[in-house]
Design a protein around this motif. Sequence first.
Motif, PDB file in Angstrom:
ATOM      1  N   VAL A 199       0.861  -1.187   0.000  1.00 41.36           N
ATOM      2  CA  VAL A 199       0.000   0.000   0.000  1.00 41.36           C
ATOM      3  C   VAL A 199       0.892   1.230   0.000  1.00 41.36           C
ATOM      4  CG1 VAL A 199      -1.665   1.367   1.332  1.00 41.36           C
ATOM      5  CG2 VAL A 199      -1.925  -1.126   1.183  1.00 41.36           C
ATOM      6  N   SER A 200       0.571   2.208  -0.848  1.00 38.85           N
ATOM      7  CA  SER A 200       1.304   3.481  -0.888  1.00 38.85           C
ATOM      8  C   SER A 200       0.347   4.630  -0.610  1.00 38.85           C
ATOM      9  CB  SER A 200       1.970   3.694  -2.250  1.00 38.85           C
ATOM     10  OG  SER A 200       3.038   2.810  -2.439  1.00 38.85           O
ATOM     11  N   LEU A 201       0.763   5.519   0.286  1.00 41.84           N
ATOM     12  CA  LEU A 201      -0.006   6.712   0.628  1.00 41.84           C
ATOM     13  C   LEU A 201       0.853   7.923   0.309  1.00 41.84           C
ATOM     14  CD1 LEU A 201      -1.258   5.543   4.150  1.00 41.84           C
ATOM     15  CD2 LEU A 201      -2.459   5.298   1.969  1.00 41.84           C
ATOM     16  N   SER A 248      12.173  -7.327  -0.495  1.00 41.12           N
ATOM     17  CA  SER A 248      12.310  -6.021   0.159  1.00 41.12           C
ATOM     18  C   SER A 248      10.983  -5.280   0.187  1.00 41.12           C
ATOM     19  CB  SER A 248      13.375  -5.176  -0.562  1.00 41.12           C
ATOM     20  OG  SER A 248      14.641  -5.788  -0.486  1.00 41.12           O
ATOM     21  N   ILE A 249       9.921  -5.990   0.510  1.00 37.23           N
ATOM     22  CA  ILE A 249       8.578  -5.408   0.456  1.00 37.23           C
ATOM     23  C   ILE A 249       8.273  -4.630   1.726  1.00 37.23           C
ATOM     24  CG2 ILE A 249       6.113  -5.916   0.272  1.00 37.23           C
ATOM     25  CD1 ILE A 249       6.740  -8.338  -1.321  1.00 37.23           C
ATOM     26  N   THR A 250       7.591  -3.478   1.542  1.00 40.39           N
ATOM     27  CA  THR A 250       7.044  -2.697   2.647  1.00 40.39           C
ATOM     28  C   THR A 250       5.532  -2.863   2.667  1.00 40.39           C
ATOM     29  OG1 THR A 250       8.835  -1.078   2.579  1.00 40.39           O
ATOM     30  CG2 THR A 250       6.772  -0.371   3.592  1.00 40.39           C
ATOM     31  N   PHE A 253      -2.255   8.525   8.714  1.00 41.19           N
ATOM     32  CA  PHE A 253      -3.080   7.321   8.606  1.00 41.19           C
ATOM     33  C   PHE A 253      -3.112   6.631   9.962  1.00 41.19           C
ATOM     34  CE2 PHE A 253       1.246   6.164   7.674  1.00 41.19           C
ATOM     35  CZ  PHE A 253       1.448   4.951   8.305  1.00 41.19           C
ATOM     36  N   GLY A 254      -3.952   5.605  10.085  1.00 46.56           N
ATOM     37  CA  GLY A 254      -4.040   4.852  11.322  1.00 46.56           C
ATOM     38  C   GLY A 254      -4.009   3.358  11.066  1.00 46.56           C
ATOM     39  N   GLY A 305       7.281  -3.327   7.986  1.00 44.59           N
ATOM     40  CA  GLY A 305       5.831  -3.350   8.106  1.00 44.59           C
ATOM     41  C   GLY A 305       5.259  -2.016   7.677  1.00 44.59           C
ATOM     42  N   ILE A 306       5.809  -0.935   8.243  1.00 45.27           N
ATOM     43  CA  ILE A 306       5.397   0.430   7.915  1.00 45.27           C
ATOM     44  C   ILE A 306       6.650   1.273   7.719  1.00 45.27           C
ATOM     45  CG2 ILE A 306       4.184   2.496   8.735  1.00 45.27           C
ATOM     46  CD1 ILE A 306       2.468   0.615  10.479  1.00 45.27           C
ATOM     47  N   LYS A 307       6.664   2.048   6.646  1.00 49.22           N
ATOM     48  CA  LYS A 307       7.758   2.984   6.408  1.00 49.22           C
ATOM     49  C   LYS A 307       7.145   4.337   6.091  1.00 49.22           C
ATOM     50  CE  LYS A 307      12.070   3.569   3.793  1.00 49.22           C
ATOM     51  NZ  LYS A 307      12.955   2.962   2.751  1.00 49.22           N
TER      52      LYS A 307
END
Length: 356
Positions: free
Chosen positions: A278-280, A304-306, A315-316, A342-344
């Motif tokens: 997912v990209s924000l 190398s997946i985020t 975001f939450g 997990g989150i970047k």
Amino acid sequence: DLSSRHIDASVNNTYQVTINNLPGGRHAIVCLYKPADGLQPEFQDTIDVTQVNHQCVATFNIPANTLSTGIMYVTATSFDMMPFMDEILISPGCTKNNNAETILVNTTYPAGNPVFKDRDVIVKAGATLTIYGEVYFVPNARIIVEPGARLVVDGGTISASCEELWQGIEVWGNATLSQAPASNQGWVKMINGALIENAKIGVATYRKDGQIINYNYTGGIVQAYNTTFRNCSHGVMFYPYENRNLFGSIYGNISGFGNCTFEVNNNYTGTDTIKNIVSLDQVRGVDFGACKFVNNYTSAIADSITGIYSYNSGFGVYSLCNSNVIPCDDTTHSEFSGLKYGIKAISSGVLKYIKI
């Protein structure tokens, strides 16, 4: 191992089923079978193969135009081996038609026989396309949801009809308008076990003309509950948008995800390196409740997946309570597994809140 999970019925096919690690001297029975409405199968072929170097390879030659669209089954059995069974999708062809299909009135794709699309499907303002069944797209074909239009995937599946990925869903918005009323924007809703798979981008909130992204069309609404995004090069992409009212006050984006699974596994057929599920990009208010981000793909293109990549975004990521008891006694947490990050989250100094 299957040489492919798809067969193009319009061309001659050489299809192979490989069985590995059989003991010496053993053989296997491999069968391709496509049922028909009558008593006789539409297609059936069985091959008895003997292992060579601990491997059995069954090769089937299927002439063009001998199969109708739908599902064909493959089975393999051998002594002391658990029986194997899988499905192969039979499509009518893999060439894109450049004449788009336009949805002008409320339209339903019911459950039952799969639907195959060889072109873009454009849902126009005022119309709703509801998908209960299975819809398959040829490579690079897409669904476009224009501002004021709706796409509802209610337990349905949208996937690729061929080995190459389809393009995915573009939900167009209006970057200068609020998401209230929702009719200002395109709106995609996925519920009740919906599945989006084998797309270059599962859902993107932009308009893309060729290789050019038109940022005037951001702001589309994406809401998914109990939905799976599987084996997409990119699951969901949000492009820059602020949800402002008539007086200029900023509100959170009304898009969100609950009890969703974002997954990549060894059935991924794309060639692009998977970077972000997912990209924000410069949005705020997109929430993820009790969602799973899972990488089970063993290839180097997925090492190398985020899970969630965020640039200048708020975001939450939350748990969800499954009971009415306070404090909650039945909680489903968000999960991240098999990922590099997990989150970047990256910021250039813009103040937007992240809640985890």
